[in-house]
Design a protein around this motif. Structure first.
Motif, short mmCIF file in Angstrom:
data_model
loop_
_atom_site.label_atom_id
_atom_site.label_comp_id
_atom_site.label_asym_id
_atom_site.label_seq_id
_atom_site.Cartn_x
_atom_site.Cartn_y
_atom_site.Cartn_z
N ARG A 153 0.85 -1.19 0.00
CA ARG A 153 0.00 0.00 0.00
C ARG A 153 0.89 1.24 0.00
O ARG A 153 1.78 1.37 0.85
N LEU A 154 0.66 2.13 -0.97
CA LEU A 154 1.39 3.38 -1.02
C LEU A 154 0.96 4.21 0.18
O LEU A 154 -0.22 4.52 0.35
N ILE A 155 1.91 4.55 1.05
CA ILE A 155 1.54 5.25 2.28
C ILE A 155 2.19 6.61 2.43
O ILE A 155 1.77 7.40 3.26
N ALA A 156 3.23 6.90 1.64
CA ALA A 156 3.91 8.17 1.81
C ALA A 156 4.84 8.44 0.64
O ALA A 156 5.15 7.54 -0.14
N SER A 157 5.26 9.68 0.53
CA SER A 157 6.35 10.03 -0.38
C SER A 157 7.26 10.99 0.37
O SER A 157 6.84 11.65 1.32
N ARG A 158 8.51 11.01 -0.05
CA ARG A 158 9.45 11.92 0.59
C ARG A 158 10.54 12.27 -0.40
O ARG A 158 10.81 11.53 -1.35
N ALA A 159 11.16 13.42 -0.17
CA ALA A 159 12.29 13.84 -1.00
C ALA A 159 13.57 13.39 -0.32
O ALA A 159 13.68 13.37 0.90
N GLU A 160 14.54 13.04 -1.14
CA GLU A 160 15.83 12.58 -0.64
C GLU A 160 16.91 13.32 -1.44
O GLU A 160 16.84 13.39 -2.66
N ARG A 161 17.88 13.85 -0.73
CA ARG A 161 19.00 14.52 -1.41
C ARG A 161 20.22 13.61 -1.35
O ARG A 161 21.07 13.75 -0.49
N GLU A 162 20.23 12.66 -2.24
CA GLU A 162 21.34 11.72 -2.35
C GLU A 162 21.45 11.30 -3.80
O GLU A 162 20.63 11.68 -4.63
N ARG A 163 22.45 10.51 -4.06
CA ARG A 163 22.61 9.92 -5.39
C ARG A 163 22.62 10.97 -6.49
O ARG A 163 22.00 10.81 -7.53
#
Length: 190
Positions: A153-163
């Motif tokens: 179940r899709l429960i969240a999204s978040r931004a990541e500053r990597e890669r």
């Protein structure tokens, strides 16, 4: 070949001798799967020797809170792998996480992802109750469709500053290892 030699692809727990094969699949999978999702220089910097050191270290230290499985094609060697870990206890976080699952494109859509997830679910099931989390690049539509198809179940999204930049991740959860095991169980022959 004897009665114990599998004739088709199979899944088993990883052993220390698998580190090089896992490292190779890890790098090649990134370079195959993330084209257009991650900067090309990030993909080009992926290194089998660096991944080998990491996986060799992980696999040489037995752990009751980490499970790694490999998918093996008898004619090609390791063609996929997946890892699950027990998370640090928290009030609202998951009990388990699946940080990686990769399968070479040459072996995609053959049921190996489902079999790897089933093996992880069975390993986690033996560790008590708890939900499972997994994060995926939001742009990785094929992976996201797979996770949804096996009950994530899709429960969240978040931004990541990597890669090499800012990436959006999509978070999936399963209520329990038993639920994931049930959703990935081999289909009975008709």
């Amino acid at each position: 070949m004897n009665a114990q030699t599998p004739i088709g692809p199979y899944v088993r727990p990883a052993i220390p001798d698998d580190a090089e094969g896992i490292a190779t699949v890890h790098v090649k999978s990134w370079q195959e799967s993330y084209i257009g999702m991650l900067p090309q220089e990030v993909l080009d910097r992926q290194s089998v020797p660096a991944r080998f050191r990491t996986w060799s270290s992980y696999l040489s230290k037995p752990s009751d809170s980490r499970w790694v499985y490999v998918a093996i094609d008898p004619g090609a060697g390791i063609v996929g792998f997946a890892e699950a870990t027990r998370c640090r206890p928290s009030l609202s976080g998951p009990t388990f996480e699946i940080p990686v699952i990769y399968i070479l494109q040459s072996h995609a859509r053959r049921g190996l992802g489902r079999r790897l997830m089933h093996a992880l679910a069975r390993a986690m099931e033996g560790q008590g109750p708890g939900d499972i989390a997994l994060w995926s690049l939001a742009d990785n539509r094929a992976a996201r469709a797979f996770y949804a198809a096996i009950g994530g179940r899709l429960i969240a999204s978040r931004a990541e500053r990597e890669r090499g930049g800012r990436n959006i991740l999509a978070g999936y959860r399963w209520r329990s290892a038993a639920e994931l095991a049930d959703r990935t169980a081999p289909k009975a022959a008709a």
